[in-house]
Design a protein around this motif. Structure first.
Motif, PDB file in Angstrom:
ATOM      1  N   VAL A 127     103.661  23.293 -34.852  1.00 25.47           N
ATOM      2  CA  VAL A 127     104.743  22.111 -35.121  1.00 25.47           C
ATOM      3  C   VAL A 127     105.440  22.929 -36.315  1.00 25.47           C
ATOM      4  O   VAL A 127     104.719  23.305 -37.626  1.00 25.47           O
ATOM      5  CB  VAL A 127     104.227  20.942 -35.475  1.00 25.47           C
ATOM      6  N   LEU A 128     106.614  23.425 -36.095  1.00 24.06           N
ATOM      7  CA  LEU A 128     107.287  24.049 -37.153  1.00 24.06           C
ATOM      8  C   LEU A 128     107.780  23.017 -38.539  1.00 24.06           C
ATOM      9  O   LEU A 128     107.773  21.663 -38.084  1.00 24.06           O
ATOM     10  CB  LEU A 128     108.899  24.290 -36.753  1.00 24.06           C
ATOM     11  N   LYS A 129     107.624  23.503 -39.750  1.00 29.03           N
ATOM     12  CA  LYS A 129     107.630  22.549 -41.044  1.00 29.03           C
ATOM     13  C   LYS A 129     108.818  23.031 -41.718  1.00 29.03           C
ATOM     14  O   LYS A 129     109.353  24.482 -41.641  1.00 29.03           O
ATOM     15  CB  LYS A 129     106.401  22.477 -41.586  1.00 29.03           C
ATOM     16  N   ARG A 130     109.302  22.433 -42.530  1.00 33.45           N
ATOM     17  CA  ARG A 130     110.520  22.557 -43.417  1.00 33.45           C
ATOM     18  C   ARG A 130     110.385  24.071 -44.133  1.00 33.45           C
ATOM     19  O   ARG A 130     111.105  24.892 -44.311  1.00 33.45           O
ATOM     20  CB  ARG A 130     111.025  21.618 -44.252  1.00 33.45           C
ATOM     21  N   ASN A 131     109.051  24.205 -44.705  1.00 33.09           N
ATOM     22  CA  ASN A 131     108.626  25.279 -45.545  1.00 33.09           C
ATOM     23  C   ASN A 131     108.416  26.462 -44.893  1.00 33.09           C
ATOM     24  O   ASN A 131     107.994  27.497 -45.274  1.00 33.09           O
ATOM     25  CB  ASN A 131     107.393  24.795 -46.686  1.00 33.09           C
ATOM     26  N   ASP A 132     108.528  26.566 -43.321  1.00 31.85           N
ATOM     27  CA  ASP A 132     108.466  27.882 -42.590  1.00 31.85           C
ATOM     28  C   ASP A 132     109.850  28.514 -42.581  1.00 31.85           C
ATOM     29  O   ASP A 132     109.913  29.793 -42.536  1.00 31.85           O
ATOM     30  CB  ASP A 132     108.104  27.418 -41.046  1.00 31.85           C
ATOM     31  N   PHE A 133     110.660  27.785 -43.131  1.00 33.67           N
ATOM     32  CA  PHE A 133     111.998  28.434 -43.160  1.00 33.67           C
ATOM     33  C   PHE A 133     112.671  28.832 -44.597  1.00 33.67           C
ATOM     34  O   PHE A 133     112.224  28.093 -45.415  1.00 33.67           O
ATOM     35  CB  PHE A 133     113.084  27.578 -42.398  1.00 33.67           C
ATOM     36  N   PRO A 134     113.229  29.873 -44.589  1.00 35.64           N
ATOM     37  CA  PRO A 134     113.677  30.957 -43.729  1.00 35.64           C
ATOM     38  C   PRO A 134     112.699  31.956 -43.475  1.00 35.64           C
ATOM     39  O   PRO A 134     111.786  31.667 -44.279  1.00 35.64           O
ATOM     40  CB  PRO A 134     115.197  31.421 -44.197  1.00 35.64           C
ATOM     41  N   PHE A 135     112.695  32.432 -42.480  1.00 35.63           N
ATOM     42  CA  PHE A 135     111.754  33.686 -41.910  1.00 35.63           C
ATOM     43  C   PHE A 135     111.702  34.817 -42.756  1.00 35.63           C
ATOM     44  O   PHE A 135     110.782  35.680 -42.755  1.00 35.63           O
ATOM     45  CB  PHE A 135     111.929  34.036 -40.442  1.00 35.63           C
ATOM     46  N   HIS A 136     112.758  34.853 -43.581  1.00 34.12           N
ATOM     47  CA  HIS A 136     112.926  36.047 -44.576  1.00 34.12           C
ATOM     48  C   HIS A 136     113.278  35.463 -45.910  1.00 34.12           C
ATOM     49  O   HIS A 136     114.286  35.015 -45.957  1.00 34.12           O
ATOM     50  CB  HIS A 136     113.785  37.087 -44.274  1.00 34.12           C
ATOM     51  N   GLN A 137     112.161  35.429 -46.680  1.00 34.54           N
ATOM     52  CA  GLN A 137     112.364  34.724 -48.103  1.00 34.54           C
ATOM     53  C   GLN A 137     112.264  35.557 -49.299  1.00 34.54           C
ATOM     54  O   GLN A 137     111.551  36.716 -49.271  1.00 34.54           O
ATOM     55  CB  GLN A 137     111.296  33.571 -48.200  1.00 34.54           C
ATOM     56  N   ILE A 138     113.471  35.279 -50.205  1.00 33.83           N
ATOM     57  CA  ILE A 138     113.274  36.189 -51.472  1.00 33.83           C
ATOM     58  C   ILE A 138     113.094  35.238 -52.712  1.00 33.83           C
ATOM     59  O   ILE A 138     113.644  33.868 -52.500  1.00 33.83           O
ATOM     60  CB  ILE A 138     114.508  37.208 -51.674  1.00 33.83           C
TER      61      ILE A 138
END
Length: 734
Positions: A127-138
């Motif tokens: 189940v995708l969650k809000r903190n999974d995004f974005p898939f490339h994080q800086i």
């Protein structure tokens, strides 16, 4: 039958000059192209489909009804997946469970799922969650020099079929095909199989009629051949036609501007999206033709297309339509494609595993691929969203809307000054609308550039100065550095016959004298003087990026009337081009295909997340941060003149808010509330499985090796629409 896609722009430009424009240009009408309304924009014509002495479709309304029924019917899939399963929310997919694939399409990287940023396991049935995004994080999302803190090569896409080895279909009642099913090597939880997930994010089908090609990699050809997505490339393509003397022959079909049909024909036979492996369209015809359309799904009594055929009444919604698929086919299509009944066996037989193996296929079954694809094209051609607040606004003498909110008005200036309009150009906000843009450019050239900057948009190939050097780029594609090239090569892939998908790759072969390397006819129409940047100049001194007389150059063979770039009429000789191709470390005469993807429309963008080809961004704010910092990765096809750090926008929260407000003016309330033509039948949508990423707690009735589905039930909606507005993707995330 070819369309002449010639250029009208006359101002000399070079794309690398864009680098000097990083702020606002003090012009009365701003920088470059001006966004324009889609109201009244011409839809690309398909000669021979509805017109002429012997058209393929003889009843447009019945064809649209057939297409809408087929698009929403869960019987089309081998195990309950409809075309609409991946396109039910503003033409896109907002599911959040079992929506992750481990890598992009055609990648050679291992098919292994990434851990989430928190270190939690991620994979099938996640189940995708809000903190999974974005898939490339800086660490600072808008700072181009910030350090990456998390990066995943997973893809958020669409859950499809369980698949399996095809054996048979039922003529009546049974929804699922007979297949030998087992747990997939990649998509499983423990020993229990889950539905597979496609390797790219699902784009919206709304306004897709304007796309010159479809799919992220353009493999859905502009020319529909009647039986595959590959246009003229497929040597075996064709349809069965009853001749006037009573015989039947397989004949080539060649319908231009039919990328919708080329796209529609692929998913129903794809063993990730909709089908068991080995099923054919002829088998699907056998399954569907004698059935009532939408027999398992309720149809609204006031459906804008299907209401007159529905069993439903105002206070009692019922399943199915009061007709059969074969009747709709016969009413919609020219009889010569379905009325041949002699010589049984001429069209082949079902496989030995079929209960109907002894019953030969018929002409109507053998041509079902054409009926299906063209009917879907007819239906999707009605899904034109052209009544957003942006479209409703009056404009001033420069073509600038004047009835938007003050914030949205400023946001359009930010949109243009940030070079967004150089790719998201024309009335559908994409250079993928090559034919429509070409027509409108002649009528309204100001919308495609002004004295500050102009863009060559209507040719199928252009030349640009990119990260990798001087490169040829397909006009409707771009490399923005969302993911590394090895994650998904996009347009750089090939078809099943070994030919490049890219027009640019073919054009390079054409210049090198290899005419057999050209498999799409539009490539031969490319005029060198219509490229954004010249590839050769008439001088003696060598140049590091352009061909000169020192290399060997010649004049283009086409006429030079109304050239976009009058100085760009020279090309290398075939010998010079061939010699350049043999240099391993060259910086010119290169293709930007690998790592490039089709430029999507921005219309209804607030409702069509997740974003990018990998679905790795959940919100428009994340998309904006991506562009403000100048992208994620420095890939060869990345357009440094269009994807660069936006310093002014980074340090102005007002500009960011204004830009987002402008983008939201592109949402059509008919789409938001599913009013006609965006109304639809009921649709049960598989939404993950009973259990979680670690355990399956219920088994599917179709096989003890597969997980039981959970469902979203999308209710039937009539022409008047729904009361509750559709929501953006991130609203479903927790």
């Amino acid at each position: 039958m070819l369309i002449d896609i010639k250029k009208i722009i006359s101002t000399l430009t070079k794309v690398f000059c864009l680098t000097i424009f990083t702020g606002s240009v003090l012009q009365a009408d701003g920088f470059g192209p001006i966004p324009m309304t889609l109201k009244g924009a011409p839809v690309p014509e398909v000669p021979g489909l509805l017109d002429g002495p012997d058209p393929i479709i003889i009843n447009k309304e019945k064809a649209i009804a057939l297409g809408k029924a087929l698009f929403w019917d869960i019987n089309v899939g081998s195990d309950g997946v409809a075309c609409a399963t991946c396109h039910f929310n503003a033409g896109a997919d907002v599911r959040i469970k079992n929506q992750i694939a481990p890598i992009g399409r055609g990648s050679d990287l291992p098919k292994e799922f990434s851990l989430g940023r928190s270190g939690s396991p991620r994979g099938p049935n996640t189940v995708l969650k809000r903190n999974d995004f974005p898939f490339h994080q800086i660490d600072d999302p808008m700072n181009p020099t910030s350090v990456p803190i998390y990066s995943s090569d997973d893809v958020v896409a669409s859950s499809g079929t369980f698949s399996g080895a095809y054996r048979d279909v039922e003529w009546f009642a049974e929804q699922n095909d007979t297949c030998d099913r087992s747990a997939d090597p990649v998509f499983h939880v423990g020993a229990i199989g889950t539905r597979k997930v496609t390797p790219r994010n699902t784009p919206t089908v709304i306004n897709a009629v304007f796309n010159f090609r479809n799919f992220w990699d353009g493999r859905a050809n502009n020319i529909f051949n009647g039986s595959s997505p590959w246009g003229d490339r497929d040597p075996d393509a064709g349809v069965w036609v009853r001749n006037n003397n009573g015989t039947v022959t397989k004949q080539r079909l060649r319908l231009i501007n039919s990328a919708l049909a080329s796209q529609a024909i692929a998913p129903p036979m794809d063993d990730i999206e909709m089908a068991c492996h080995g099923r054919t369209f002829t088998d699907l015809g056998r399954k569907l033709l004698n059935r009532r359309p939408l027999e398992h799904q309720k149809v609204h009594w006031n459906d804008s297309v299907l209401g007159s055929l529905a069993f439903s009444t105002k206070d009692n919604l019922k399943k199915g339509l009061n007709t059969r698929y074969y009747r709709l086919v016969m009413q919609a299509f020219n009889p010569k494609y379905w009325d041949y009944t002699r010589n049984p066996g001429q069209f082949g037989y079902p496989p030995p595993s079929s209960a109907t193996h002894a019953a030969p296929y018929t002409q109507i079954e053998s041509n079902f691929a054409m009926f299906f694809a063209l009917a879907i094209q007819m239906y999707e051609s009605t899904l034109i969203s052209d009544d957003s607040p942006f479209d409703q606004s009056a404009v001033d003498e420069h073509g600038i809307p004047i009835e938007l909110t003050e914030s949205a008005q400023r946001g359009m200036d930010v949109f243009r000054d940030s070079h967004c309009a150089l790719c998201h150009i024309g009335p559908n906000f994409t250079s993928s609308a090559i034919v429509t843009n070409g027509i409108l450019q002649k009528l309204n050239p100001h919308a495609f550039g002004n004295s500050t900057f102009r863009v060559s948009t209507t040719n199928v190939v252009t030349a640009l100065s990119l990260n990798g050097g001087m490169m040829f780029q397909d006009t409707d594609f771009s490399g923005t550095g969302v993911t590394p090239v090895e994650n998904d090569i996009g347009l750089g892939n090939t078809d099943p016959f070994g030919n490049p998908l890219s027009f640019s790759d073919q054009y390079m072969q054409l210049l090198a004298g290899n005419n057999h390397g050209v498999v799409d006819p539009y490539v031969a129409d490319v005029r060198p003087c219509d490229l954004d940047t010249p590839i050769a100049i008439d001088r003696d001194k060598p140049h590091p990026l352009l061909f000169t007389r020192a290399d060997g150059i010649q004049k283009q063979t086409q006429d030079t009337a109304n050239c976009f770039n009058p100085a760009g009429t020279f090309i290398p000789t075939a010998d010079a081009a061939l010699a350049e191709l043999e240099k391993p470390d060259r910086r010119r005469f290169l293709s930007a295909a690998k790592g490039s993807f089709k430029i999507p429309t921005l219309r209804n963008i607030e409702l069509t997340g997740p974003y990018m080809h990998n679905g790795g961004m959940a919100t428009l704010d994340e998309v904006l941060e991506f562009y403000i910092r100048g992208g994620n990765f420095e890939t060869p096809p990345k357009e440094f003149a269009k994807i660069f750090a936006l310093v002014d926008v980074r340090f102005s929260s007002e500009q960011r808010e204004d830009l987002l407000n402008f983008l939201k003016t592109l949402t059509d309330d008919r789409v938001r509330f599913e009013r006609a033509p965006f109304d639809h039948p009921e649709l049960p949508v598989p939404h993950g499985h009973v259990g979680n990423v670690e355990t399956i707690t219920k088994i599917n009735t179709i096989s003890e090796t597969l997980a039981a589905d959970e469902f979203l039930l999308i209710p039937a909606v009539g022409a008047e629409g729904r009361k509750e507005a559709l929501q953006a993707f991130d609203r479903y995330l927790k």
